[in-house]
Write a protein that holds these residues in place. Structure first.
Motif, PDB file in Angstrom:
ATOM      1  N   SER A   1      -2.854  -9.386   2.239  1.00 28.04           N
ATOM      2  CA  SER A   1      -2.345  -9.886   0.957  1.00 28.04           C
ATOM      3  C   SER A   1      -1.373  -8.849   0.431  1.00 28.04           C
ATOM      4  O   SER A   1      -1.484  -7.668   0.764  1.00 28.04           O
ATOM      5  CB  SER A   1      -3.497 -10.107  -0.025  1.00 28.04           C
ATOM      6  OG  SER A   1      -3.808  -8.907  -0.703  1.00 28.04           O
ATOM      7  N   PRO A   2      -0.380  -9.266  -0.381  1.00 31.13           N
ATOM      8  CA  PRO A   2       0.622  -8.299  -0.874  1.00 31.13           C
ATOM      9  C   PRO A   2      -0.033  -7.147  -1.632  1.00 31.13           C
ATOM     10  O   PRO A   2       0.452  -6.024  -1.595  1.00 31.13           O
ATOM     11  CB  PRO A   2       1.492  -9.140  -1.811  1.00 31.13           C
ATOM     12  CG  PRO A   2       1.260 -10.560  -1.416  1.00 31.13           C
ATOM     13  CD  PRO A   2      -0.129 -10.623  -0.858  1.00 31.13           C
ATOM     14  N   GLU A   3      -1.164  -7.434  -2.309  1.00 31.11           N
ATOM     15  CA  GLU A   3      -1.789  -6.390  -3.139  1.00 31.11           C
ATOM     16  C   GLU A   3      -2.587  -5.403  -2.303  1.00 31.11           C
ATOM     17  O   GLU A   3      -2.578  -4.198  -2.547  1.00 31.11           O
ATOM     18  CB  GLU A   3      -2.735  -7.022  -4.172  1.00 31.11           C
ATOM     19  CG  GLU A   3      -2.038  -7.806  -5.256  1.00 31.11           C
ATOM     20  CD  GLU A   3      -1.671  -9.232  -4.841  1.00 31.11           C
ATOM     21  OE1 GLU A   3      -1.073  -9.928  -5.658  1.00 31.11           O
ATOM     22  OE2 GLU A   3      -1.981  -9.634  -3.696  1.00 31.11           O
ATOM     23  N   ALA A   4      -3.333  -5.927  -1.304  1.00 31.24           N
ATOM     24  CA  ALA A   4      -4.257  -5.046  -0.569  1.00 31.24           C
ATOM     25  C   ALA A   4      -3.733  -4.688   0.810  1.00 31.24           C
ATOM     26  O   ALA A   4      -4.404  -3.984   1.567  1.00 31.24           O
ATOM     27  CB  ALA A   4      -5.619  -5.720  -0.458  1.00 31.24           C
ATOM     28  N   LEU A   5      -2.527  -5.177   1.156  1.00 32.60           N
ATOM     29  CA  LEU A   5      -1.964  -4.987   2.494  1.00 32.60           C
ATOM     30  C   LEU A   5      -2.935  -5.581   3.538  1.00 32.60           C
ATOM     31  O   LEU A   5      -3.527  -6.606   3.269  1.00 32.60           O
ATOM     32  CB  LEU A   5      -1.625  -3.504   2.741  1.00 32.60           C
ATOM     33  CG  LEU A   5      -0.319  -3.035   2.037  1.00 32.60           C
ATOM     34  CD1 LEU A   5      -0.273  -3.325   0.576  1.00 32.60           C
ATOM     35  CD2 LEU A   5       0.007  -1.596   2.337  1.00 32.60           C
ATOM     36  N   THR A   6      -3.122  -4.936   4.696  1.00 34.18           N
ATOM     37  CA  THR A   6      -3.990  -5.582   5.701  1.00 34.18           C
ATOM     38  C   THR A   6      -5.452  -5.474   5.257  1.00 34.18           C
ATOM     39  O   THR A   6      -5.931  -4.381   4.931  1.00 34.18           O
ATOM     40  CB  THR A   6      -3.807  -4.913   7.072  1.00 34.18           C
ATOM     41  OG1 THR A   6      -2.404  -4.811   7.325  1.00 34.18           O
ATOM     42  CG2 THR A   6      -4.439  -5.747   8.168  1.00 34.18           C
ATOM     43  N   VAL A   7      -6.152  -6.610   5.261  1.00 36.60           N
ATOM     44  CA  VAL A   7      -7.542  -6.629   4.777  1.00 36.60           C
ATOM     45  C   VAL A   7      -8.507  -6.574   5.959  1.00 36.60           C
ATOM     46  O   VAL A   7      -9.506  -5.865   5.943  1.00 36.60           O
ATOM     47  CB  VAL A   7      -7.782  -7.913   3.944  1.00 36.60           C
ATOM     48  CG1 VAL A   7      -9.232  -8.018   3.522  1.00 36.60           C
ATOM     49  CG2 VAL A   7      -6.866  -7.915   2.728  1.00 36.60           C
ATOM     50  N   ALA A   8      -8.200  -7.345   7.025  1.00 33.64           N
ATOM     51  CA  ALA A   8      -9.091  -7.374   8.189  1.00 33.64           C
ATOM     52  C   ALA A   8      -8.280  -7.800   9.393  1.00 33.64           C
ATOM     53  O   ALA A   8      -7.276  -8.503   9.261  1.00 33.64           O
ATOM     54  CB  ALA A   8     -10.231  -8.358   7.954  1.00 33.64           C
TER      55      ALA A   8
ATOM     56  N   GLY B   1     -11.623   2.811   7.281  1.00 31.49           N
ATOM     57  CA  GLY B   1     -11.468   3.550   6.033  1.00 31.49           C
ATOM     58  C   GLY B   1     -11.514   2.688   4.787  1.00 31.49           C
ATOM     59  O   GLY B   1     -11.249   3.167   3.695  1.00 31.49           O
ATOM     60  N   ALA B   2     -11.872   1.381   4.950  1.00 33.20           N
ATOM     61  CA  ALA B   2     -11.876   0.505   3.765  1.00 33.20           C
ATOM     62  C   ALA B   2     -13.295   0.056   3.435  1.00 33.20           C
ATOM     63  O   ALA B   2     -14.157  -0.007   4.309  1.00 33.20           O
ATOM     64  CB  ALA B   2     -11.006  -0.723   4.034  1.00 33.20           C
TER      65      ALA B   2
ATOM     66  N   CYS C   1     -12.481  -8.364  -2.150  1.00 30.59           N
ATOM     67  CA  CYS C   1     -11.905  -7.194  -2.822  1.00 30.59           C
ATOM     68  C   CYS C   1     -11.995  -5.994  -1.878  1.00 30.59           C
ATOM     69  O   CYS C   1     -12.968  -5.861  -1.137  1.00 30.59           O
ATOM     70  CB  CYS C   1     -12.675  -6.859  -4.091  1.00 30.59           C
ATOM     71  SG  CYS C   1     -12.542  -8.152  -5.319  1.00 30.59           S
ATOM     72  N   VAL C   2     -10.969  -5.147  -1.927  1.00 28.03           N
ATOM     73  CA  VAL C   2     -10.910  -3.999  -1.010  1.00 28.03           C
ATOM     74  C   VAL C   2     -10.761  -2.705  -1.801  1.00 28.03           C
ATOM     75  O   VAL C   2      -9.979  -2.639  -2.749  1.00 28.03           O
ATOM     76  CB  VAL C   2      -9.671  -4.134  -0.070  1.00 28.03           C
ATOM     77  CG1 VAL C   2      -9.572  -2.928   0.859  1.00 28.03           C
ATOM     78  CG2 VAL C   2      -9.744  -5.404   0.734  1.00 28.03           C
ATOM     79  N   SER C   3     -11.503  -1.705  -1.383  1.00 26.75           N
ATOM     80  CA  SER C   3     -11.301  -0.376  -1.955  1.00 26.75           C
ATOM     81  C   SER C   3     -10.933   0.543  -0.797  1.00 26.75           C
ATOM     82  O   SER C   3     -11.728   0.741   0.110  1.00 26.75           O
ATOM     83  CB  SER C   3     -12.589   0.096  -2.624  1.00 26.75           C
ATOM     84  OG  SER C   3     -12.419   1.415  -3.070  1.00 26.75           O
ATOM     85  N   SER C   4      -9.704   1.040  -0.795  1.00 24.14           N
ATOM     86  CA  SER C   4      -9.300   1.945   0.288  1.00 24.14           C
ATOM     87  C   SER C   4      -8.061   2.690  -0.153  1.00 24.14           C
ATOM     88  O   SER C   4      -7.419   2.336  -1.138  1.00 24.14           O
ATOM     89  CB  SER C   4      -9.022   1.146   1.571  1.00 24.14           C
ATOM     90  OG  SER C   4      -7.635   0.981   1.774  1.00 24.14           O
ATOM     91  N   SER C   5      -7.704   3.721   0.618  1.00 23.28           N
ATOM     92  CA  SER C   5      -6.513   4.495   0.228  1.00 23.28           C
ATOM     93  C   SER C   5      -5.246   3.796   0.704  1.00 23.28           C
ATOM     94  O   SER C   5      -4.150   4.273   0.465  1.00 23.28           O
ATOM     95  CB  SER C   5      -6.607   5.895   0.832  1.00 23.28           C
ATOM     96  OG  SER C   5      -6.817   5.741   2.235  1.00 23.28           O
ATOM     97  N   ALA C   6      -5.413   2.626   1.392  1.00 25.35           N
ATOM     98  CA  ALA C   6      -4.241   1.980   1.987  1.00 25.35           C
ATOM     99  C   ALA C   6      -3.828   0.698   1.272  1.00 25.35           C
ATOM    100  O   ALA C   6      -3.175  -0.143   1.865  1.00 25.35           O
ATOM    101  CB  ALA C   6      -4.524   1.690   3.454  1.00 25.35           C
ATOM    102  N   THR C   7      -4.208   0.537   0.015  1.00 21.83           N
ATOM    103  CA  THR C   7      -3.795  -0.705  -0.675  1.00 21.83           C
ATOM    104  C   THR C   7      -2.607  -0.413  -1.599  1.00 21.83           C
ATOM    105  O   THR C   7      -2.290   0.748  -1.851  1.00 21.83           O
ATOM    106  CB  THR C   7      -4.940  -1.269  -1.553  1.00 21.83           C
ATOM    107  OG1 THR C   7      -5.247  -0.286  -2.539  1.00 21.83           O
ATOM    108  CG2 THR C   7      -6.172  -1.563  -0.741  1.00 21.83           C
TER     109      THR C   7
END
Length: 1454
Positions: A542-549, A598-599, A622-628
């Motif tokens: 998604s544009p907000e979280a970049l790659t999710v899975a 890392g997510a 929802c994703v919590s990671s340093s790559a969003t």
């Protein structure tokens, strides 16, 4: 391909059979073979393996299918056609879904829905006769269609929902109650899912730019990016050395060479737009890295092709909000941009002013040897901004920091196992999303070689990407489902390609529920060409979280892939239920792999506080990671909501110490911790309490044999809010060769399929011509722009089907009529409530004048003789022509002499006796007046009749003939010109001209006197007949006695203060009602001078009436609404010219509109406002009210009390605002101006002297209180004495003239006006100091529509409809059986006609809670309007039912 949902995997078919099956599927999907041919070949292929396939629901087996009507048509011969780009971006047919849809449709017996009828000229093809059901005579086509519509509506609807109500007129919309049987989540609460840690062992460069520098200096010859042209030839390969040196050059130029004085123009952190075409990845990459090196923030956007691209304005908003003032582009691209006259790039709508910098090599400056960029590309500073368009169409920028960018590259490298110098084939847009993350960023980190396949090449050769994988031995490929689908359709006969080099085929839109069928079909065909099943790796982003899975191959530690067959019904309630029995409405989804390294991921509820979902509940990932991403640029509020969400447990405790980013993806965590996505928040439509996914609905529509009807599978689905609920709209592009009837069949089948599979109704289904929907950058449909056009009425469909009856289930409960209250309790109730009985009267006649004079003036013939004797040369009439010159005049004596000549002719030539009826067929003028008095002089009864229109004899002459016959006229008096017309050949075509009574032409009758003027034996003798066609199309003649005639003149004289010294100007038709009285009677009675302006003359000179008022300084003037409208429309821009010509209206005290309807406030207000410039006093305009039983009940609110003396201008004291909803229940509730549902009503003038008015209940005939709407009853000396009808139906109508109240004052004789209204005592005092009672006319009782137990006034619905779209010129509504029919006149192009259907339906639902049954679109001028400017709705209805309107389009709402 396997039928998912049944255990086919148990017995694998041989590869070649699978391949042939897949080819068959594609042939069918393309329409290259028929359904029959497909089934035959398929059965043949599977014959040997049939015993292996058990457990298939027989309803899904081919043989049991009932072929739909369109399955039997022969296939078009195969043409050598270039591969159509069959589908839109993200969706394709799933064969299981197709079977489910076919089975669902088979359940429906072919119900005939009425097909819309369309005028020939609108038909795109002339191949279809408008559909007429068998055995129905053509002339009743409309009625038969409505019958069909009624039959379809009689079908039982879903069980009604519980309704609740407060008061009788509190119309509450139903609130949908939750269904007690709806599935509810039962699992335990989910927890946070942690991805594997990012591996720390490998030494990594500190940043992306450091990596680029390293490769650029140590491996300069290494290939970085290969660009292809549209033929598939490699045009340029960018090496790492070149990328490094050119990026440096650009960075140096940006920082040092943009201004002449060497002062830096750009500061670190400034945003710069990157405008590069999809075919030029090389320049884009240089620009992107050049900006990073110069510490500038790149904002990649699409190349604007025209000044009005879809969504271009929103992109402008993004650029403006990011403060962008510089755009980088290439030479070729800059040349192709739209230019202004100066040769500069044009300013695009909504864009900030931009400087354009071309970055081709020759434009860049070489940096000095010792120059180094200062770039610090680590930490929280913004690296780049990626644009994202939301569901509503607004464009926002997602900021990605340097730290996130680096983390994303590392995570992707680890998840995809990228290694140094690998080759990646990229088909995606490299400017954003996965195309940017893999093909521009991560590739550089790993010194990979990217082969970029442009969209234009894919369109020309859908196999190109596979050929490139094969040619470059690429280890990885990045595609969308669309690309797999297209290549499948093009792969026949291509046996030499091999995909054995691929270790990962990343499907970027794998999160789309429908990508699974593309993946499966692709594997089926290409497994025999080296493609290994585990290579296919769907991913979700998604544009907000970049790659999710992303799914990992087994060698990277991925678990085996999974599928879930879910109940569509369960999903609509947000619940996961694996479905086994019901094969029709299931959604089969594949996993999108594991969470990124890392997510941390969790699933939260969609609305309100982000509580964790249960394990069997669909929520937002929802994703919590340093790559969003880190924020929406410049939008703090929604940034907090999306990028800083704090998910909590049911107990309310935060689940993690860091905030999460909402992805906008809906899904759940399945077995093996695999992520499953079932939809996007952007495509979510909530109807009632259920949620539906736009993509799922599209897939269902695509499964209904789309290739025959839908152009390239282009279908858009979105929802619009109508009546507080989301309504589903489906828009598809129609194939140019699809016939009208076929398309309609397809539309009705789509409705049935969606109803069956999703259990939801479609509000509107529209087909538009091929290639007309707004396009997104890569050819998909721009949904938000499509929705915008739908709502604005600029979509221009060629076919529309609305189904408000089935999907609007939250209408208020129909009103149950209360048992009637008895008379006594009514009075008591009113007393207790402090309401007075609604009655009012004008001034008493007795006080006003000496009764001697009244006796002397009892007979108008006597009055005229007396005036001819006492003031022979006093001018009574002046007639003006279109030029404003006086064409004829009449003084008292001239009129008397002309009347004598007419009387003599009638007695001698016409041989008429006293009491005979004479029809006066004259154009407006003095001749008409002379003929009228001529009749009175010899004791005949005159009937004024409008002459036929020479250009329109067919419709106007029969009315003349009818009045002459119904009034039993023994003679027709007229002019020479009209005589010739009545006897002409054209007239003979319209009526039987042999049956005219004697026709006397009065143009040159001899000068003769008569022995004596006839004197009636009593004042109650009939003086004249007044014939008029009511708005409901009834021709009604009323009898006016001499007593009533003189009483009428006396009341008007007193009310308007008319004396011989006065001049009044009249612009009215002189044939009936108050117009006739003012034109022919009042001047003779009161002696004032009348300036006569025939309304017809205004057609050639609009300013005639106002110029006359000004020239003759008329204090009082009368006109009709049609005259007022002509002036407002025709003189709007000319007030300045009129002022220069000396037109001055300050002389006017009152300008009265003569009408038999509710005052048209908007028109009178705009007239007053417009001509204020010419001195028209603010309060001069007022209205009058009369009807058949009494032609003048109210006239001119004489200056009221003190206000008038002070001349204060204040708000008009006589306008009230009533609640329209209460009015439907016959209640009058006053509200504040501007409150919702308020309707402004203006009083209809002051009640005339001698007139009494009461408001009575229409059924019980009891008197009503102030707060009720009821019928206006009138008692006055000038009431007509009865209807004059030829069929002796006087008994039926007797009570119209001699009604009595059922209780209260039961003695007074009243006449029933047939109009609904109410009385209000205002705060104003009249001249005598008493409070002023105002009468408000709401509408004609005959015209009201009884719908849903409530009373509607057509004008209210029409007002709403006219506001709905600028091309609606006029509108009329009526009912047929209990359907509401809306007829609108289209003032625009015929191709815009169908835009109106949805807008009309919406506005009537929203404002009146009514479902429109039929929308008829006609040409301007079709709605019949009478001379008073009133709509003849019943004539229109008859014309509609007899199929005489020649409509442009008729839509039957389902």
């Amino acid at each position: 391909m396997a039928d998912r949902g049944c255990p086919l995997e148990a017995a694998p078919l041989p590869a070649e059979v699978r391949e042939s099956l897949a080819e068959l599927e594609l042939e069918l999907s393309e329409g290259d073979i028929t359904q029959k041919g497909y089934e035959k070949k398929r059965a043949k292929l599977l014959a040997r393996y049939i015993p292996l396939i058990q457990g298939i629901d027989p309803s899904l087996q081919a043989e049991n299918r009932i072929p739909g009507p369109s399955q039997t048509t022969a296939a078009a011969p195969k043409q050598q056609k270039s591969r159509p780009t069959a589908s839109r971006d993200e969706r394709f047919r799933s064969d299981v879904h197709t079977e489910a849809v076919q089975a669902a449709l088979a359940k429906y017996k072919e119900r005939k829905m009425p097909m819309p009828s369309k005028r020939r000229s609108v038909l795109v093809h002339s191949s279809v006769e408008t559909y007429t059901p068998p055995g129905v005579p053509v002339n009743s086509r409309v009625s038969s269609k409505i019958q069909q519509l009624l039959n379809t509506l009689k079908r039982p609807k879903r069980p009604p929902l519980k309704e609740f109500f407060v008061d009788d007129f509190e119309e509450l919309l139903e609130v949908q109650q939750p269904d007690p049987n709806q599935p509810k989540p039962e699992g335990s609460e989910t927890s946070v899912l942690r991805g594997e840690p990012l591996t720390a062992g490998v030494p990594r460069p500190p940043s992306l730019l450091a990596t680029l520098q390293r490769w650029g200096t140590t491996q300069p010859k290494s290939p970085c990016l290969t660009a292809l042209d549209t033929t598939g030839k490699a045009v340029y390969t960018l090496t790492y050395g070149k990328l490094w040196s050119r990026s440096l050059k650009l960075a140096y130029t940006l920082l040092n060479k943009l201004t002449s004085k060497n002062e830096p123009l750009l500061k670190p952190g400034d945003r710069v737009a990157l405008v590069f075409p999809n075919s030029d990845p090389v320049m884009f990459m240089v620009a992107f890295y050049g900006c990073l090196l110069a510490e500038l923030v790149p904002v990649p956007i699409e190349v604007p092709l025209t000044r009005k691209d879809a969504g271009s304005q929103q992109v402008g908003f993004l650029l403006g909000s990011c403060g962008v003032f510089l755009a980088l582009t290439t030479d070729a691209c800059q040349k192709g941009l739209p230019k202004a006259q100066t040769g500069e790039v044009a300013a695009f709508k909504g864009w900030p002013p931009l400087s354009w910098l071309v970055i081709d090599g020759k434009h860049l400056a070489k940096p000095p040897k010792d120059w180094h960029p200062l770039a610090q590309d680590t930490g929280t500073g913004t690296a780049y901004i990626e644009y994202k368009t939301s569901k509503e169409g607004s464009t926002v920028g997602v900021t990605v920091s340097h730290a996130s960018l680096l983390a994303q590259c590392r995570a992707l490298t680890q998840a995809c196992g990228y290694s140094e110098a690998e080759t990646l084939t990229n088909v995606l847009d490299f400017k954003r999303d996965a195309g940017l993350w893999h093909g521009v960023l991560t590739s550089v980190m790993n010194r990979m070689h990217v082969v970029s396949v442009p969209y234009a090449l894919m369109k020309a050769n859908p196999l190109s990407w596979i050929q490139k994988v094969c040619f470059y031995k690429a280890r990885a490929a990045l595609v969308k489902s669309r690309d797999m689908h297209w290549s499948l359709l093009a792969q026949r006969g291509q046996r030499d390609v091999s995909l054995s080099s691929l270790r990962m085929l990343i499907v970027a839109d794998g999160a789309n529920p429908w990508s699974i069928s593309s993946c499966d079909a692709f594997l089926n065909v290409f497994q025999s060409r080296g493609l290994r099943p585990e290579v296919i790796c769907p991913c979700a982003s998604s544009p907000e979280a970049l790659t999710v899975a992303i799914r990992r191959p087994p060698d990277l530690g991925g678990p085996p892939p999974r599928k879930a067959v879910l109940s569509m019904n369960g999903l609509s309630y947000g619940v996961i239920r694996v479905d086994t029995e019901e094969k029709l409405s299931v959604l089969t989804v594949q996993d999108v792999g594991q969470v990124m390294p890392g997510a941390n991921v969790c699933v939260v509820k969609l609305e309100g506080t982000p509580y964790l979902c249960k394990t069997d509940e669909v929520g937002e990932i929802c994703v919590s990671s340093s790559a969003t991403g880190t924020a929406y640029y410049g939008l703090l509020g929604i940034t907090k909501n999306v990028f800083e969400a704090v998910p909590v447990t049911t107990g309310g405790a935060p689940i993690f110490d860091r905030p999460f980013t909402r992805t906008g993806l809906l899904g759940f965590i399945g077995p093996d911790n695999l992520v499953f996505i079932v939809g996007k928040l952007d495509g979510l439509m909530v109807t009632g309490v259920r949620r539906h996914n736009a993509d799922d609905v599209v897939a269902t529509a695509l499964a209904v044999e789309p290739m025959k009807f839908v152009y390239r599978g282009r279908i858009a689905v979105f929802s619009v809010t109508v009546l507080h609920d989301d309504r589903i709209v489906l828009v598809a592009e129609q194939r140019p060769d699809a016939s009208e009837e076929d398309s309609f069949q397809w539309m009705s089948r789509v409705l049935q399929a969606i109803d069956s599979i999703h259990q939801v109704g479609v509000y509107c289904l529209a087909l538009v011509p091929a290639n007309t929907l707004p396009k997104a950058p890569l050819g998909g449909i721009h949904i938000s722009e499509t929705k915008q056009r739908f709502l604005e009425g600029t979509l221009h469909p060629c076919n529309v089907l609305m189904c408000p009856h089935t999907c609007v289930t939250n209408l208020p409960k129909p009103r149950q009529k209360q048992p009637e209250v008895g008379p006594a309790s009514m009075i008591v109730g009113n007393l207790v409530a402090g309401k007075r009985i609604a009655q009012a009267s004008g001034r008493e006649l007795a006080h006003l004048e000496d009764s001697d004079q009244a006796r002397k003036f009892l007979f108008l013939a006597d009055v005229l003789q007396w005036r001819a004797h006492t003031t022979p040369d006093h001018p009574l009439f002046l007639l003006l022509n279109a030029k404003g010159t006086v064409t004829s005049t009449a003084t008292c004596v001239q009129l008397h002499k002309r009347a004598e000549r007419v009387a003599a002719a009638l007695m001698e030539k016409g041989r008429l006796s006293v009491g005979d009826h004479v029809a006066l067929v004259y154009p407006p003028g003095v001749d008409l007046i002379a003929a009228f008095y001529g009749c009175l002089y010899c004791g005949c009864v005159p009937v004024t009749v409008r002459p036929p229109h020479p250009q329109n004899l067919g419709t106007t002459l029969p009315t003349v003939k009818m009045i002459v016959e119904v009034s039993k006229s023994a003679c027709v008096l007229t002019t020479q010109a009209v005589t010739r017309l009545l006897r002409s050949k054209e007239a003979a075509a319209a009526v039987d001209i042999r049956t005219w009574p004697t026709i006397l032409d009065t143009d040159d009758i001899p000068k003769k006197k008569i022995a004596s003027v006839f004197r009636p034996p009593s004042p109650d003798v009939l003086a004249y007949l007044d014939f008029s066609v009511s708005t409901t199309g009834i021709l009604a003649g009323v009898k006016m006695s001499h007593a009533a005639t003189s009483a009428l003149c006396r009341s008007i004289k007193l009310q308007c203060e008319l004396y011989p010294s006065r001049q009044i100007a009249i612009c009215l038709d002189p044939y009936c009602g108050l117009g006739f009285a003012l034109w022919c009677l009042c001047s003779v009675y009161s002696g004032h001078q009348s300036v006569l302006v025939p309304p017809l003359e205004l057609e050639s000179n609009v300013s005639l009436w106002l110029s006359a008022v000004s020239q003759y300084k008329a204090r009082v003037t009368f006109c009709s609404y049609s005259v007022m409208e002509m002036c407002t429309k025709g003189l709007g821009a000319q007030t300045g010219v009129l002022r220069m010509k000396g037109v001055n209206l300050s002389c006017v005290r009152t300008c009265m509109v003569v009408a038999e309807e509710r005052p048209r406030i908007a028109l009178t207000q705009s007239f007053s406002k417009l001509f204020k410039d010419l001195g028209l006093p603010a309060r001069a305009v007022s209205t009058t009210f009369g009807c058949r039983v009494n032609v003048a009940i109210c006239l001119q609110p004489n200056r009221l009390g003190k206000l008038a003396e002070q001349g204060t201008a204040g708000p008009d004291p006589t306008t009230v605002y009533v609640d329209m909803r209460a009015l439907r229940h016959d209640r009058v509730r006053l509200v504040e101006r501007g409150s919702p549902h308020s309707l402004p009503l203006m009083e209809s003038g002051k009640i005339l002297p001698g007139v009494k008015v009461i408001i009575a209940h229409t059924e019980t005939k009891g008197p009503l209180g102030d707060s009720h709407l009821g019928e206006i009853w009138v008692s006055s000396p000038h009431n007509a004495t009865g209807y004059y009808t030829v069929y002796g139906e006087e008994a039926l109508h007797a009570d119209h003239f001699s009604a009595r109240l059922s209780f209260g004052d039961t003695q007074t004789i009243w006449a029933r006006t047939g109009y609904l209204g109410f009385l209000r005592r205002t705060e104003l005092t009249d001249a005598s100091g008493g409070r002023h009672d105002a009468l408000y006319v709401v509408g004609s009782l005959d015209e009201t529509l009884e719908l849903r137990g409530m009373r509607y006034h057509p004008i209210d619905i029409e007002t709403s409809v006219i506001r709905a779209h600028r091309s609606i010129a006029e509108c009329a509504v009526f009912t047929w059986t209990n359907l509401l029919v809306v007829v609108v006149e289209l003032d625009g192009l015929e191709q815009d006609a169908l835009d109106l259907v949805a807008l009309v339906t919406n506005v009537v639902l929203e404002e009146h809670y009514l479902v429109v049954g039929v929308v008829v679109i006609v040409d301007p001028g079709v709605i019949p309007i009478n001379s008073r400017g009133e709509k003849q709705r019943m004539h229109l209805r008859d014309g509609f039912l007899a199929d005489q309107l020649d409509p442009i389009y008729v839509a039957y709402n389902m």
